[in-house]
Design a protein around this motif. Structure first.
Motif, PDB file in Angstrom:
ATOM      1  N   THR A  66       0.798  -1.225   0.000  1.00  0.00           N
ATOM      2  CA  THR A  66       0.000   0.000   0.000  1.00  0.00           C
ATOM      3  C   THR A  66       0.832   1.277   0.000  1.00  0.00           C
ATOM      4  OG1 THR A  66      -0.215  -0.240   2.392  1.00  0.00           O
ATOM      5  CG2 THR A  66      -2.002  -1.133   1.035  1.00  0.00           C
ATOM      6  N   PHE A  71       2.500   1.924 -12.554  1.00  0.00           N
ATOM      7  CA  PHE A  71       1.947   2.951 -13.431  1.00  0.00           C
ATOM      8  C   PHE A  71       2.611   2.885 -14.794  1.00  0.00           C
ATOM      9  CE2 PHE A  71       5.382   6.098 -13.590  1.00  0.00           C
ATOM     10  CZ  PHE A  71       6.150   5.747 -12.493  1.00  0.00           C
ATOM     11  N   TYR A  83       9.052  13.204 -10.982  1.00  0.00           N
ATOM     12  CA  TYR A  83       7.962  12.595 -10.201  1.00  0.00           C
ATOM     13  C   TYR A  83       8.314  12.589  -8.715  1.00  0.00           C
ATOM     14  CZ  TYR A  83       5.106  10.827 -14.112  1.00  0.00           C
ATOM     15  OH  TYR A  83       4.281  10.722 -15.205  1.00  0.00           O
ATOM     16  N   TRP A  86       8.082  16.125  -7.312  1.00  0.00           N
ATOM     17  CA  TRP A  86       6.691  16.606  -7.357  1.00  0.00           C
ATOM     18  C   TRP A  86       5.844  15.935  -6.280  1.00  0.00           C
ATOM     19  CZ3 TRP A  86       2.430  13.700  -9.784  1.00  0.00           C
ATOM     20  CH2 TRP A  86       1.261  14.440  -9.954  1.00  0.00           C
ATOM     21  N   LEU A  90       3.711  17.493  -3.063  1.00  0.00           N
ATOM     22  CA  LEU A  90       2.283  17.272  -2.811  1.00  0.00           C
ATOM     23  C   LEU A  90       2.023  16.512  -1.512  1.00  0.00           C
ATOM     24  CD1 LEU A  90       0.741  16.433  -6.302  1.00  0.00           C
ATOM     25  CD2 LEU A  90       0.992  18.636  -5.173  1.00  0.00           C
ATOM     26  N   HIS A 112       1.818   6.483   1.605  1.00  0.00           N
ATOM     27  CA  HIS A 112       0.429   6.067   1.335  1.00  0.00           C
ATOM     28  C   HIS A 112      -0.321   7.117   0.512  1.00  0.00           C
ATOM     29  CE1 HIS A 112       0.307   2.528   4.058  1.00  0.00           C
ATOM     30  NE2 HIS A 112       1.135   3.218   4.812  1.00  0.00           N
ATOM     31  N   MET A 113       0.102   8.379   0.619  1.00  0.00           N
ATOM     32  CA  MET A 113      -0.487   9.447  -0.197  1.00  0.00           C
ATOM     33  C   MET A 113       0.073   9.386  -1.627  1.00  0.00           C
ATOM     34  SD  MET A 113      -1.970  11.252   2.432  1.00  0.00           S
ATOM     35  CE  MET A 113      -1.961  10.437   4.029  1.00  0.00           C
ATOM     36  N   ARG A 115       1.328   7.006  -3.246  1.00  0.00           N
ATOM     37  CA  ARG A 115       0.835   5.860  -3.997  1.00  0.00           C
ATOM     38  C   ARG A 115      -0.566   6.123  -4.556  1.00  0.00           C
ATOM     39  NH1 ARG A 115      -0.886   0.481  -3.587  1.00  0.00           N
ATOM     40  NH2 ARG A 115      -3.027   0.393  -2.922  1.00  0.00           N
ATOM     41  N   GLN A 116      -1.402   6.895  -3.846  1.00  0.00           N
ATOM     42  CA  GLN A 116      -2.744   7.168  -4.371  1.00  0.00           C
ATOM     43  C   GLN A 116      -2.680   8.055  -5.616  1.00  0.00           C
ATOM     44  OE1 GLN A 116      -4.296   4.471  -2.286  1.00  0.00           O
ATOM     45  NE2 GLN A 116      -5.753   5.713  -3.447  1.00  0.00           N
ATOM     46  N   ILE A 117      -1.756   8.995  -5.646  1.00  0.00           N
ATOM     47  CA  ILE A 117      -1.619   9.837  -6.838  1.00  0.00           C
ATOM     48  C   ILE A 117      -1.158   9.015  -8.036  1.00  0.00           C
ATOM     49  CG2 ILE A 117      -0.222  11.692  -7.874  1.00  0.00           C
ATOM     50  CD1 ILE A 117      -0.404  13.164  -5.217  1.00  0.00           C
ATOM     51  N   MET A 118      -0.188   8.140  -7.808  1.00  0.00           N
ATOM     52  CA  MET A 118       0.385   7.381  -8.929  1.00  0.00           C
ATOM     53  C   MET A 118      -0.433   6.132  -9.257  1.00  0.00           C
ATOM     54  SD  MET A 118       2.819   9.319  -9.914  1.00  0.00           S
ATOM     55  CE  MET A 118       4.030   8.436 -10.931  1.00  0.00           C
ATOM     56  N   ARG A 120      -2.471   2.293  -7.886  1.00  0.00           N
ATOM     57  CA  ARG A 120      -2.060   0.954  -7.436  1.00  0.00           C
ATOM     58  C   ARG A 120      -1.768   0.017  -8.589  1.00  0.00           C
ATOM     59  NH1 ARG A 120      -5.713  -3.598  -7.165  1.00  0.00           N
ATOM     60  NH2 ARG A 120      -4.964  -5.278  -5.827  1.00  0.00           N
ATOM     61  N   GLU A 121      -2.490   0.194  -9.701  1.00  0.00           N
ATOM     62  CA  GLU A 121      -2.552  -0.861 -10.719  1.00  0.00           C
ATOM     63  C   GLU A 121      -2.656  -0.269 -12.112  1.00  0.00           C
ATOM     64  OE1 GLU A 121      -6.085  -1.749  -8.855  1.00  0.00           O
ATOM     65  OE2 GLU A 121      -7.408  -0.944 -10.407  1.00  0.00           O
TER      66      GLU A 121
ATOM     67  N   ASN B  73      -6.134   0.428   0.328  1.00  0.00           N
ATOM     68  CA  ASN B  73      -5.017   0.850   1.153  1.00  0.00           C
ATOM     69  C   ASN B  73      -5.141   0.172   2.526  1.00  0.00           C
ATOM     70  OD1 ASN B  73      -2.726   2.584   2.195  1.00  0.00           O
ATOM     71  ND2 ASN B  73      -3.022   3.455   0.148  1.00  0.00           N
ATOM     72  N   ASP B  74      -4.414   0.664   3.505  1.00  0.00           N
ATOM     73  CA  ASP B  74      -4.409   0.042   4.842  1.00  0.00           C
ATOM     74  C   ASP B  74      -5.699   0.304   5.596  1.00  0.00           C
ATOM     75  OD1 ASP B  74      -1.775  -0.521   4.331  1.00  0.00           O
ATOM     76  OD2 ASP B  74      -1.038   0.240   6.240  1.00  0.00           O
ATOM     77  N   LEU B  79      -4.584   6.772   9.317  1.00  0.00           N
ATOM     78  CA  LEU B  79      -4.296   7.021   7.907  1.00  0.00           C
ATOM     79  C   LEU B  79      -5.511   7.613   7.195  1.00  0.00           C
ATOM     80  CD1 LEU B  79      -2.364   6.702   5.459  1.00  0.00           C
ATOM     81  CD2 LEU B  79      -3.309   4.414   5.138  1.00  0.00           C
ATOM     82  N   TYR B  83      -5.777  11.055   5.143  1.00  0.00           N
ATOM     83  CA  TYR B  83      -6.288  11.245   3.773  1.00  0.00           C
ATOM     84  C   TYR B  83      -7.257  12.424   3.726  1.00  0.00           C
ATOM     85  CZ  TYR B  83      -4.407   6.922   1.677  1.00  0.00           C
ATOM     86  OH  TYR B  83      -3.589   5.950   1.170  1.00  0.00           O
ATOM     87  N   TRP B  86      -5.305  15.688   4.026  1.00  0.00           N
ATOM     88  CA  TRP B  86      -4.429  15.866   2.861  1.00  0.00           C
ATOM     89  C   TRP B  86      -5.238  16.259   1.621  1.00  0.00           C
ATOM     90  CZ3 TRP B  86      -3.734  11.943  -1.229  1.00  0.00           C
ATOM     91  CH2 TRP B  86      -2.678  12.205  -2.104  1.00  0.00           C
ATOM     92  N   LEU B  90      -5.097  19.633  -0.819  1.00  0.00           N
ATOM     93  CA  LEU B  90      -4.893  19.618  -2.279  1.00  0.00           C
ATOM     94  C   LEU B  90      -6.098  20.166  -3.037  1.00  0.00           C
ATOM     95  CD1 LEU B  90      -3.023  16.262  -3.022  1.00  0.00           C
ATOM     96  CD2 LEU B  90      -2.087  18.514  -2.519  1.00  0.00           C
ATOM     97  N   ILE B 117      -8.100  12.081  -7.360  1.00  0.00           N
ATOM     98  CA  ILE B 117      -6.845  11.665  -6.717  1.00  0.00           C
ATOM     99  C   ILE B 117      -6.955  10.242  -6.171  1.00  0.00           C
ATOM    100  CG2 ILE B 117      -5.365  12.070  -4.695  1.00  0.00           C
ATOM    101  CD1 ILE B 117      -5.699  15.050  -5.172  1.00  0.00           C
ATOM    102  N   MET B 118      -8.076   9.941  -5.554  1.00  0.00           N
ATOM    103  CA  MET B 118      -8.227   8.624  -4.914  1.00  0.00           C
ATOM    104  C   MET B 118      -8.683   7.556  -5.899  1.00  0.00           C
ATOM    105  SD  MET B 118      -7.086   9.159  -1.908  1.00  0.00           S
ATOM    106  CE  MET B 118      -7.589   7.886  -0.738  1.00  0.00           C
TER     107      MET B 118
ATOM    108  N   MET C 113       2.576  14.838 -15.201  1.00  0.00           N
ATOM    109  CA  MET C 113       2.083  14.848 -13.811  1.00  0.00           C
ATOM    110  C   MET C 113       0.547  14.879 -13.816  1.00  0.00           C
ATOM    111  SD  MET C 113       5.175  15.501 -12.242  1.00  0.00           S
ATOM    112  CE  MET C 113       6.615  15.390 -13.305  1.00  0.00           C
ATOM    113  N   GLN C 116      -1.136  11.697 -14.381  1.00  0.00           N
ATOM    114  CA  GLN C 116      -1.123  10.720 -13.279  1.00  0.00           C
ATOM    115  C   GLN C 116      -2.262  10.999 -12.291  1.00  0.00           C
ATOM    116  OE1 GLN C 116       1.190   8.424 -15.072  1.00  0.00           O
ATOM    117  NE2 GLN C 116       0.759   7.803 -12.976  1.00  0.00           N
TER     118      GLN C 116
END
Lengths: 159, 159, 159
Positions: A66, A71, A83, A86, A90, A112-113, A115-118, A120-121, B73-74, B79, B83, B86, B90, B117-118, C113, C116
């Motif tokens: 997580t 990406f 990246y 940046w 953020l 954990h933040m 990863r949410q921008i970029m 998971r899958e 995520n976790d 956390l 989120y 955060w 943003l 974002i999420m 960016m 993403q």
């Protein structure tokens, strides 16, 4: 950095007859603990795809942790450094005390933040046995924590 | 908070013979209107997956509304609070007049940003009848608006 | 702006017998070079879906370029203008020299960016031959660079 697939692919035979479709678990590629940052994952996906024998279908490639991302973007080192910088703007790691999550003994809430921008899958199209990609599309693994051994799953469905 | 599946699963029989593959609509889970924030969705996906009978395949889980997210995520309360804070940094809700969208009578333009974002959806691998997940991966529903009844779709393809 | 599908759909016949499942490449829709910004992609996906004949399944729609996004949100012009302004705040184009990537002769690091945040792809559920969508969900193409001809892939799997 990347090890061999550690789980067997599961080309499950179905009720004794030849299947029209395959669901192939290519299992998960192990990545050793190491520095945070972006690294190539594209060749591992191509190898798993080839091994699956699937000609037409869809594939899922996801981080199993997580604080990491899979990406698709350019294979350009300067961009990957961009990246990193940046994402740090953020979702800064410091001050660590800014995040409730870090009161659990962690200092990686920011990861954990990031990863949410970029993400998971990625889902990829498979056409004529190849990744059906645009000219600059390459698959990357983004590690935002860097500790612990990590795994990346590949699952293919198709014919 | 979460109600029973309100649509029937559609285990469509195909040309009178047993199918090799299933596409199972688990329909959409209704979530009542309520406060914005992150809530568990994992058990609902596990229940739908079990009900589908699919052993090997892929599943899509997506928010059916444009101010909400499904993400992985976790399962850590601190956390989730991080989120919230955060995302507010943003994409702040105030001043409401900052966003053109709010001139339509809405005040939730920020929620449309937070959801991007999420993410809208997750794709999950199904292996041996289970979610093929890493140790900390859990599925959550992120609500950024909080008004109106919301639905979350689950669609499974596999064998 | 959007041209006809330039690749043939590949309704691959399988071992001479009628297939239970179809994997349909709807190929890629060409988009001419033009201004950055958000544009409708929904009707193109609906047309491709109808042409595929798939009644139950999953579809992948992805940008084939690394400075563009396919995403799902409201069809509201004010919101799209808000996205433009918000993404420019999170990933400003200027100063161009801020980004290592731009030393390669590009000035579009920011577009890599922005893409993403908005995502590369969407996965959509297909139920009873229709996109299984919530009331406000529409598919859009986000172009953050604006130069060069771009392609958007559609790949459908189902029955």
């Amino acid at each position: 950095m990347a090890k061999r697939l550690f789980r067997q692919s599961s080309g499950i035979s179905l009720r004794g007859r030849r299947k029209a479709y395959e669901v192939v678990s290519k299992g998960a590629l192990v990545r050793d603990a190491g520095a945070a940052g972006v690294s190539q994952h594209h060749p591992h996906v191509e190898a798993a795809l080839k091994e699956s024998g699937v000609q037409e279908g869809l594939g899922l490639v996801n981080a199993m942790h997580t604080t990491a991302s899979v990406f698709i973007n350019d294979d350009e080192r300067g961009l990957h450094a961009d990246y990193d910088a940046w994402l740090e703007r953020l979702a800064p790691q410091e001050p660590v005390s800014r995040y409730h999550h870090n009161r659990t003994g962690e200092d990686n809430a920011d990861a954990h933040m990031k990863r949410q921008i970029m993400g998971r899958e990625v889902m990829v199209a498979i056409t004529a046995g190849q990744l059906d990609f645009g000219p600059w599309e390459q698959i990357f693994y983004g590690e935002f924590d860097g500790r612990r051994r990590k795994r990346v799953l590949i699952k293919v469905i198709g014919e």
